[in-house]
Design a protein around this motif. Structure first.
Motif, PDB file in Angstrom:
ATOM      1  N   LEU A 132      34.074  32.994  35.889  1.00  0.00           N
ATOM      2  CA  LEU A 132      35.386  33.473  36.297  1.00  0.00           C
ATOM      3  C   LEU A 132      35.359  34.987  36.421  1.00  0.00           C
ATOM      4  CD1 LEU A 132      37.984  33.506  33.394  1.00  0.00           C
ATOM      5  CD2 LEU A 132      35.533  33.576  33.045  1.00  0.00           C
ATOM      6  N   PRO A 133      36.254  35.556  37.258  1.00  0.00           N
ATOM      7  CA  PRO A 133      36.283  37.011  37.447  1.00  0.00           C
ATOM      8  C   PRO A 133      37.116  37.692  36.364  1.00  0.00           C
ATOM      9  CG  PRO A 133      37.751  35.946  39.003  1.00  0.00           C
ATOM     10  CD  PRO A 133      37.112  34.856  38.207  1.00  0.00           C
ATOM     11  N   VAL A 134      36.566  38.801  35.858  1.00  0.00           N
ATOM     12  CA  VAL A 134      37.247  39.567  34.816  1.00  0.00           C
ATOM     13  C   VAL A 134      37.178  41.040  35.175  1.00  0.00           C
ATOM     14  CG1 VAL A 134      36.750  37.869  33.007  1.00  0.00           C
ATOM     15  CG2 VAL A 134      35.135  39.737  33.429  1.00  0.00           C
ATOM     16  N   ALA A 135      38.121  41.804  34.636  1.00  0.00           N
ATOM     17  CA  ALA A 135      38.154  43.243  34.915  1.00  0.00           C
ATOM     18  C   ALA A 135      38.780  43.967  33.741  1.00  0.00           C
ATOM     19  CB  ALA A 135      38.946  43.522  36.192  1.00  0.00           C
ATOM     20  N   SER A 136      38.622  45.271  33.728  1.00  0.00           N
ATOM     21  CA  SER A 136      39.297  46.087  32.724  1.00  0.00           C
ATOM     22  C   SER A 136      40.802  45.987  32.938  1.00  0.00           C
ATOM     23  CB  SER A 136      38.853  47.542  32.847  1.00  0.00           C
ATOM     24  OG  SER A 136      39.300  48.079  34.091  1.00  0.00           O
ATOM     25  N   LEU A 189      29.017  42.877  31.926  1.00  0.00           N
ATOM     26  CA  LEU A 189      30.287  42.916  31.209  1.00  0.00           C
ATOM     27  C   LEU A 189      30.604  44.327  30.707  1.00  0.00           C
ATOM     28  CD1 LEU A 189      29.975  39.529  29.336  1.00  0.00           C
ATOM     29  CD2 LEU A 189      31.762  40.133  30.969  1.00  0.00           C
ATOM     30  N   GLN A 190      29.600  45.069  30.313  1.00  0.00           N
ATOM     31  CA  GLN A 190      29.841  46.455  29.917  1.00  0.00           C
ATOM     32  C   GLN A 190      30.360  47.274  31.100  1.00  0.00           C
ATOM     33  OE1 GLN A 190      26.380  48.170  28.085  1.00  0.00           O
ATOM     34  NE2 GLN A 190      26.323  46.675  26.427  1.00  0.00           N
ATOM     35  N   ALA A 191      29.770  47.042  32.277  1.00  0.00           N
ATOM     36  CA  ALA A 191      30.226  47.756  33.472  1.00  0.00           C
ATOM     37  C   ALA A 191      31.664  47.393  33.802  1.00  0.00           C
ATOM     38  CB  ALA A 191      29.309  47.444  34.644  1.00  0.00           C
ATOM     39  N   ALA A 192      32.012  46.114  33.661  1.00  0.00           N
ATOM     40  CA  ALA A 192      33.390  45.688  33.925  1.00  0.00           C
ATOM     41  C   ALA A 192      34.350  46.313  32.923  1.00  0.00           C
ATOM     42  CB  ALA A 192      33.482  44.166  33.873  1.00  0.00           C
ATOM     43  N   GLU A 193      33.971  46.361  31.650  1.00  0.00           N
ATOM     44  CA  GLU A 193      34.828  46.967  30.634  1.00  0.00           C
ATOM     45  C   GLU A 193      35.087  48.444  30.922  1.00  0.00           C
ATOM     46  OE1 GLU A 193      32.975  46.286  26.885  1.00  0.00           O
ATOM     47  OE2 GLU A 193      33.317  44.122  26.928  1.00  0.00           O
ATOM     48  N   MET A 196      34.170  49.696  36.263  1.00  0.00           N
ATOM     49  CA  MET A 196      33.355  49.865  37.462  1.00  0.00           C
ATOM     50  C   MET A 196      33.714  48.872  38.549  1.00  0.00           C
ATOM     51  SD  MET A 196      29.196  49.894  37.680  1.00  0.00           S
ATOM     52  CE  MET A 196      28.371  50.268  39.251  1.00  0.00           C
ATOM     53  N   GLY A 197      34.228  47.703  38.159  1.00  0.00           N
ATOM     54  CA  GLY A 197      34.598  46.700  39.145  1.00  0.00           C
ATOM     55  C   GLY A 197      34.960  45.392  38.477  1.00  0.00           C
ATOM     56  N   VAL A 198      35.162  44.367  39.298  1.00  0.00           N
ATOM     57  CA  VAL A 198      35.481  43.031  38.814  1.00  0.00           C
ATOM     58  C   VAL A 198      34.165  42.273  38.656  1.00  0.00           C
ATOM     59  CG1 VAL A 198      36.728  40.886  39.235  1.00  0.00           C
ATOM     60  CG2 VAL A 198      37.672  43.078  40.025  1.00  0.00           C
ATOM     61  N   GLY A 199      33.916  41.759  37.462  1.00  0.00           N
ATOM     62  CA  GLY A 199      32.675  41.040  37.201  1.00  0.00           C
ATOM     63  C   GLY A 199      32.888  39.544  37.237  1.00  0.00           C
ATOM     64  N   LEU A 200      31.972  38.831  37.891  1.00  0.00           N
ATOM     65  CA  LEU A 200      31.982  37.369  37.851  1.00  0.00           C
ATOM     66  C   LEU A 200      31.011  36.959  36.758  1.00  0.00           C
ATOM     67  CD1 LEU A 200      33.121  34.806  39.200  1.00  0.00           C
ATOM     68  CD2 LEU A 200      31.069  34.776  40.636  1.00  0.00           C
ATOM     69  N   THR A 201      31.534  36.382  35.698  1.00  0.00           N
ATOM     70  CA  THR A 201      30.728  36.177  34.507  1.00  0.00           C
ATOM     71  C   THR A 201      30.978  34.815  33.891  1.00  0.00           C
ATOM     72  OG1 THR A 201      30.149  37.107  32.342  1.00  0.00           O
ATOM     73  CG2 THR A 201      32.472  37.158  32.981  1.00  0.00           C
ATOM     74  N   ARG A 202      30.118  34.445  32.977  1.00  0.00           N
ATOM     75  CA  ARG A 202      30.296  33.204  32.226  1.00  0.00           C
ATOM     76  C   ARG A 202      31.374  33.420  31.182  1.00  0.00           C
ATOM     77  NH1 ARG A 202      24.086  33.141  32.648  1.00  0.00           N
ATOM     78  NH2 ARG A 202      23.907  32.009  34.596  1.00  0.00           N
ATOM     79  N   GLU A 203      32.325  32.517  31.169  1.00  0.00           N
ATOM     80  CA  GLU A 203      33.523  32.725  30.365  1.00  0.00           C
ATOM     81  C   GLU A 203      33.211  32.924  28.887  1.00  0.00           C
ATOM     82  OE1 GLU A 203      37.947  30.780  29.999  1.00  0.00           O
ATOM     83  OE2 GLU A 203      36.227  29.436  30.010  1.00  0.00           O
ATOM     84  N   LEU A 204      32.323  32.124  28.321  1.00  0.00           N
ATOM     85  CA  LEU A 204      32.080  32.225  26.894  1.00  0.00           C
ATOM     86  C   LEU A 204      31.458  33.568  26.520  1.00  0.00           C
ATOM     87  CD1 LEU A 204      32.717  30.153  24.639  1.00  0.00           C
ATOM     88  CD2 LEU A 204      30.253  29.841  24.421  1.00  0.00           C
ATOM     89  N   LEU A 205      30.639  34.137  27.417  1.00  0.00           N
ATOM     90  CA  LEU A 205      30.056  35.444  27.121  1.00  0.00           C
ATOM     91  C   LEU A 205      31.127  36.528  27.088  1.00  0.00           C
ATOM     92  CD1 LEU A 205      26.769  35.425  29.236  1.00  0.00           C
ATOM     93  CD2 LEU A 205      27.111  34.729  26.864  1.00  0.00           C
ATOM     94  N   ALA A 206      32.216  36.331  27.814  1.00  0.00           N
ATOM     95  CA  ALA A 206      33.310  37.305  27.837  1.00  0.00           C
ATOM     96  C   ALA A 206      34.390  36.985  26.817  1.00  0.00           C
ATOM     97  CB  ALA A 206      33.930  37.353  29.235  1.00  0.00           C
ATOM     98  N   ALA A 207      34.182  35.955  26.002  1.00  0.00           N
ATOM     99  CA  ALA A 207      35.247  35.461  25.129  1.00  0.00           C
ATOM    100  C   ALA A 207      35.835  36.546  24.238  1.00  0.00           C
ATOM    101  CB  ALA A 207      34.717  34.299  24.273  1.00  0.00           C
ATOM    102  N   ASP A 208      34.989  37.275  23.518  1.00  0.00           N
ATOM    103  CA  ASP A 208      35.512  38.268  22.578  1.00  0.00           C
ATOM    104  C   ASP A 208      36.260  39.378  23.301  1.00  0.00           C
ATOM    105  OD1 ASP A 208      34.379  36.780  20.578  1.00  0.00           O
ATOM    106  OD2 ASP A 208      32.641  38.077  20.306  1.00  0.00           O
ATOM    107  N   ALA A 209      35.713  39.829  24.434  1.00  0.00           N
ATOM    108  CA  ALA A 209      36.376  40.891  25.196  1.00  0.00           C
ATOM    109  C   ALA A 209      37.705  40.408  25.768  1.00  0.00           C
ATOM    110  CB  ALA A 209      35.461  41.386  26.310  1.00  0.00           C
ATOM    111  N   LEU A 210      37.791  39.142  26.171  1.00  0.00           N
ATOM    112  CA  LEU A 210      39.054  38.591  26.665  1.00  0.00           C
ATOM    113  C   LEU A 210      40.075  38.480  25.543  1.00  0.00           C
ATOM    114  CD1 LEU A 210      37.692  35.736  28.973  1.00  0.00           C
ATOM    115  CD2 LEU A 210      38.957  37.758  29.734  1.00  0.00           C
ATOM    116  N   LEU A 211      39.620  38.075  24.374  1.00  0.00           N
ATOM    117  CA  LEU A 211      40.546  37.849  23.271  1.00  0.00           C
ATOM    118  C   LEU A 211      41.070  39.140  22.659  1.00  0.00           C
ATOM    119  CD1 LEU A 211      38.671  34.848  21.615  1.00  0.00           C
ATOM    120  CD2 LEU A 211      40.853  34.753  22.825  1.00  0.00           C
ATOM    121  N   ASP A 212      40.253  40.214  22.714  1.00  0.00           N
ATOM    122  CA  ASP A 212      40.757  41.472  22.140  1.00  0.00           C
ATOM    123  C   ASP A 212      41.277  42.442  23.192  1.00  0.00           C
ATOM    124  OD1 ASP A 212      38.547  42.816  23.236  1.00  0.00           O
ATOM    125  OD2 ASP A 212      37.408  42.773  21.377  1.00  0.00           O
TER     126      ASP A 212
END
Length: 293
Positions: A132-136, A189-193, A196-212
């Motif tokens: 899924l796509p994520v961004a800062s 994910l570091q670049a997205a945080e 730098m842009g919108v990252g297409l990433t695996r949801e579970l790898l982004a879990a902590d960043a999404l939750l906080d």
């Protein structure tokens, strides 16, 4: 080494290597001997493990090989909980993209991405690879409530083929030229945080960043891309009887279930957006930036 080879062949009474110039290679007799020695070693190793367990002395260390992105973004933040539960077990983590030979290199567990199976090893699915796509938060504010075309025009991070598959699944055919491509999801994910842009990433790898709140979903949950691969826990069949191995595998399943539940719960504060069929090609982004806490 040559003296050891000669001594072995003198003891056996026949050669086990062929000389090819300055090289020596196993001949048919040597290959047969090697297979027998490997089987005997496996049986001896299993016997020692069984004896140790029967004597009541549990395994005190674990060697685990894992992909760097999974180690960085998901496993390491949780290892404190593992240690609190099993302080008697020393865990050694090797973060590598290399396919490790568990038996030869004496690893107890591998966390691998793929379809499997792996010959001679047991594997258990750990989680599916949903993209899924994520961004800062700052970049997400510019995209929330906009049509899918706005996301296609945003700076995108990641593999162009995966992005094109994601857009196609959401109903938009688009050739993607990302601003950056990474060979590791942790770096992406570091670049997205950092915006730098919108990252297409695996949801579970982004879990902590999404939750906080360091990252925000910029598309409805329905618009996730399912990859045919999974993360698997992989180990030698006899290793499952080791108390420490069994405990670590059970702990991994428990932790992934908790992550999954936390991500599902965070969706209750998301405006769900609307996904129409592929015929219209319209996806509306959620109307508000979720707190995701």
């Amino acid at each position: 080494m040559s003296q050891q080879i000669r001594a072995l062949e003198l003891q056996l009474g026949f050669p086990v290597f062929d000389r090819q110039g300055r090289r020596v290679v196993l001949n048919a007799a040597g290959a047969a001997l090697l297979r027998g020695v490997e089987r005997a070693y496996q049986e001896l190793d299993q016997g020692l493990r069984a004896a140790t367990s029967a004597h009541g002395v549990g395994q005190r260390s674990l060697r685990v090989t894992v992909l760097p992105s999974f180690a960085q973004r998901w496993l390491l933040p949780r290892l404190g909980r593992w240690h609190a539960r099993h302080p008697e077990v020393t865990i050694e983590i090797e973060a590598t993209a290399r396919l490790v030979d568990l038996e030869r290199e004496k690893f107890d567990i591998a966390l691998r991405q793929g379809l499997g199976p792996w010959p001679g090893l047991t594997s258990e699915p750990l989680f599916d690879l949903s993209m899924l796509p994520v961004a800062s938060p700052a970049l997400a504010h510019q995209l929330i409530g906009q049509p899918l075309e706005a996301l296609a025009q945003a700076p995108l991070l990641g593999d162009p083929a995966q992005w094109e598959d994601w857009f196609a699944q959401a109903g938009l055919r688009r050739q993607v030229v990302p601003v950056a491509i990474f060979n590791d999801f942790g770096i992406l994910l570091q670049a997205a945080e950092q915006g730098m842009g919108v990252g297409l990433t695996r949801e579970l790898l982004a879990a902590d960043a999404l939750l906080d709140g360091r990252l925000v979903r910029v598309a409805p949950r329905q618009a996730m891309l399912k990859e045919p691969q999974r993360y698997h826990i992989v180990y030698a069949p006899q290793s499952r009887e080791e108390p420490a191995v069994r405990a670590f595998i059970d702990w991994l399943h428990e932790e992934t279930a908790q992550s999954r539940a936390a991500l599902d719960g965070s969706m209750t504060c998301l405006a769900t957006g609307r996904v129409t069929g592929p015929a219209t090609g319209k996806v509306t982004m959620p109307e508000t930036v979720p707190a995701d806490r």
